[in-house]
Scaffold this motif. Structure first.
Motif: not given
Length: 234
Positions: A90-93, A70-82, A60-68
């Motif tokens: 799935i998105f990170t992979a 925000q660019s894919l690059e920014d989202l990947f930088r935000t959660i890439g190392n978590r 739920d949290r990810f979908e809310k951020v994903f469809w907000s």
């Protein structure tokens, strides 16, 4: 437990502790196995309850951020190392594969990039579902086998009881009843182990199906997004 330590309850009633202590070694072994299975089943049930809630909340949290927006690059930088789970994993992979494939795609074209990304997402979905479905097989096995194991203990206990009756040549109810009660107690323990295992197995299988469908739908949607971006760059 102190109440069960008494061999017989007031009024001639037989205590549970008496049923266990007086049972044959085969019936005791059956009871012990079923009791351990019941304890382990409840441990799995509780663990899966929190695991499913955690997975749904994370999705739920990810979908809310994903469809907000925000660019894919920014989202990947935000959660890439978590240490992400579910949709975020799935998105990170997929984004990591996209990053690795960009240089080769610029040199040799974008053919094959989307297939590799889709393959990576499929593999990640399988990993996520493996975690969701882990140990559910034990619940299914307990739910289906525990009543029969308890019945085996009951049959064995009844055989021993009738053999004792034949040896004593006494068919008085006071002689027959304790042995029969000991035998039937094994079936009762089997049902106590099987009923919650079956109920929660069916519930968690349904939850796993919903989670799997949600992961597959996101992978399809993200694959379409990647396809559009590849077409724009081609």
């Amino acid at each position: 437990m102190a109440a069960f330590a008494v061999m017989t309850a007031p009024g001639g009633e037989i205590s549970l502790w008496h049923l266990i202590v007086q049972a044959s070694w085969v019936v005791k072994l059956v009871m012990a196995g079923l009791a351990l299975s019941s304890v382990w089943s409840w441990a799995i049930i509780i663990e899966k309850f929190f695991a499913v809630r955690r997975m749904n909340a994370a999705n739920d949290r990810f979908e809310k951020v994903f469809w907000s927006g925000q660019s894919l690059e920014d989202l990947f930088r935000t959660i890439g190392n978590r240490n992400s789970i579910g949709l975020a994993a799935i998105f990170t992979a997929a984004m990591r594969e996209w990053k690795r494939s960009q240089d080769a795609a610029l040199r040799a074209g974008f053919q094959g990039v989307q297939k590799r990304i889709e393959k990576v997402m499929d593999v990640q979905i399988q990993k996520e579902m493996h975690d969701v479905e882990a140990r559910l097989l034990f619940l299914a096995t307990t739910g289906s086998a525990a009543p029969f194991i308890g019945l085996f203990g009951t049959v064995w206990g009844i055989m021993v009881s009738f053999q004792a009756i034949a040896n004593s040549q006494n068919t008085n109810l006071n002689v027959v009843a304790p042995g029969i009660a000991e035998a039937l107690f094994a079936t009762a323990i089997g049902l106590v182990a099987a009923i919650p295992a079956t109920i929660f197995y069916n519930m968690y299988v349904a939850d796993a199906g919903k989670i799997g469908a949600r992961l597959e739908n996101f992978a399809d949607e993200f694959s379409a997004i990647i396809s559009r971006q590849l077409d724009e760059r081609a």
